[in-house]
Design an enzyme around this catalytic site. Structure first.
Site, short mmCIF file in Angstrom:
data_model
loop_
_atom_site.label_atom_id
_atom_site.label_comp_id
_atom_site.label_asym_id
_atom_site.label_seq_id
_atom_site.Cartn_x
_atom_site.Cartn_y
_atom_site.Cartn_z
N GLN A 103 -8.25 0.91 2.21
CA GLN A 103 -7.61 0.52 0.95
C GLN A 103 -6.76 1.67 0.42
OE1 GLN A 103 -7.64 -2.54 -0.33
NE2 GLN A 103 -6.44 -1.98 -2.12
N ASP B 283 -4.26 -4.28 8.64
CA ASP B 283 -3.23 -4.21 7.61
C ASP B 283 -1.83 -4.00 8.19
OD1 ASP B 283 -3.48 -4.59 4.93
OD2 ASP B 283 -4.45 -2.67 4.55
N LYS C 5 -11.53 -8.98 -1.25
CA LYS C 5 -11.37 -9.06 0.21
C LYS C 5 -12.72 -9.34 0.88
CE LYS C 5 -7.22 -6.22 0.19
NZ LYS C 5 -6.57 -4.92 0.38
N1 GUN Z 1 -3.25 -1.51 -1.86
C1 GUN Z 1 -2.47 -2.45 -2.45
N2 GUN Z 1 -2.17 -3.42 -1.57
C2 GUN Z 1 -2.74 -3.09 -0.41
C3 GUN Z 1 -2.78 -3.69 0.88
O1 GUN Z 1 -2.20 -4.75 1.15
N3 GUN Z 1 -3.49 -3.03 1.81
C4 GUN Z 1 -4.12 -1.86 1.55
N4 GUN Z 1 -4.79 -1.28 2.54
N5 GUN Z 1 -4.11 -1.27 0.40
C5 GUN Z 1 -3.42 -1.88 -0.59
#
Ligand code: GUN
Length: 298
Positions: free
Chosen positions: A103, A126, A59
């Protein structure tokens, strides 16, 4: 409708993600060329889950590629909720931060719901804050969870209409299953949500013209379950090591038995290169959406 034994068309998430990123990079450059600051995304990682570290690294690197400034905040696995809330409060107040991502999963003992609820909804890159989830459920504009938004974007790119279709979602997580069901419903599909307690899962799968598999079980869905010609979206991601060669890079597979499914489905997302890159692209897109909205407020 394709005949059995033909190979399904690939829904190339890597390609659609690249097109999305290139478009964002161009639009960000235009803002910066006009003397504006770049968009900013803050990432919060708690603990040392190896998969989460890889996702976060991807990311942050994607941010760099398109000209989004990233602010990385790392906490040890023993971090207390109060420390993370304090960090979120600072990021909420920081004018250079347009998006904040926590995350998931968080280490045991930390409540994701309480932490996500502390985000300013307009910085919730998100789309997981209860306010944004409420907007999603009521079909109002707002920030959407990235993986479901990525799935809808790929369907749209390949002109796969979902209106009037029978869609089956396997998985009921807040991250994927529930929000993709809401988005498909909003797009006029008739949606069934299956999960770990569903009796006779293959019978439901057989009815699906659009099948979204987000169950987190390695190569669980068999080709013979799938309706010929169906559009199959595989959200699973599993790393499989070669036990005979520990030096070899792990293979990545999904929740669907791809080699079987590709002979039955009409369209299918590969793993890797399907949904995964789209999740990251949508995170950047959400951050850019927040950025433009916040710029126009000033
Ligand atoms: N863990 C796995 N996929 C995601 C996601 O799309 N966003 C976040 N914040 N954590 C994750």
């Amino acid at each position: 409708m394709l005949k059995e034994q033909e190979t399904a068309a690939t829904l190339d998430g890597k390609l659609v993600a690249k097109i999305t990123r290139d478009n964002l990079a161009q639009r960000i450059k235009e803002h910066v060329d006009h003397g504006r600051r770049p968009p900013g995304l803050a990432v919060i990682l708690v603990g040392d889950d190896p998969a989460s570290e890889i996702y976060v690294r991807n990311k942050v690197s994607a941010c760099r590629q398109v000209g989004v400034e990233s602010f990385f905040n790392k906490f040890g696995a023993a971090a207390k909720e109060a420390q993370i809330l304090e960090c979120i409060d600072k990021l909420n107040a920081d004018p250079n931060v347009d998006g904040i991502l926590v995350q998931l999963p968080l280490p045991g003992g930390l409540e994701a719901d309480r932490i996500l609820a502390r985000l300013l909804p307009e910085k919730d890159a998100d789309g997981l804050h209860p306010y944004n989830l409420g907007l999603l459920m009521s079909g109002k504009p707002g920030l959407r969870p990235c993986t479901p938004l990525g799935i809808m974007t790929v369907l749209d790119y390949y002109a796969i209409s979902v209106s009037g279709k029978r869609a089956v979602v396997i998985g009921r997580s807040n991250l994927v299953g529930k929000p993709i069901a809401a988005l498909l419903m909003q797009a006029d599909a008739t949606v069934t949500v299956c999960h770990s307690k569903t009796a006779d899962l293959p019978a439901y799968v057989k009815t699906a013209e659009i099948l979204v598999v987000a169950m987190g079980k390695r190569e669980f869905v068999e080709g013979s379950w799938i309706k010929p010609g169906a559009c199959v979206i595989d959200v699973g991601i599993h790393y499989v090591s070669d036990t005979t060669n520990p030096e070899a890079k792990p293979r990545i597979v999904g929740d669907v038995r791809y080699e079987e499914a590709k002979h039955v489905a009409g369209f299918i997302t590969p793993v890797p290169g399907g949904v995964g890159p789209m999740t990251v692209a949508m995170l950047l897109s959400n951050t850019f959406q927040s950025y433009e909205k916040r710029l126009s407020l000033r």
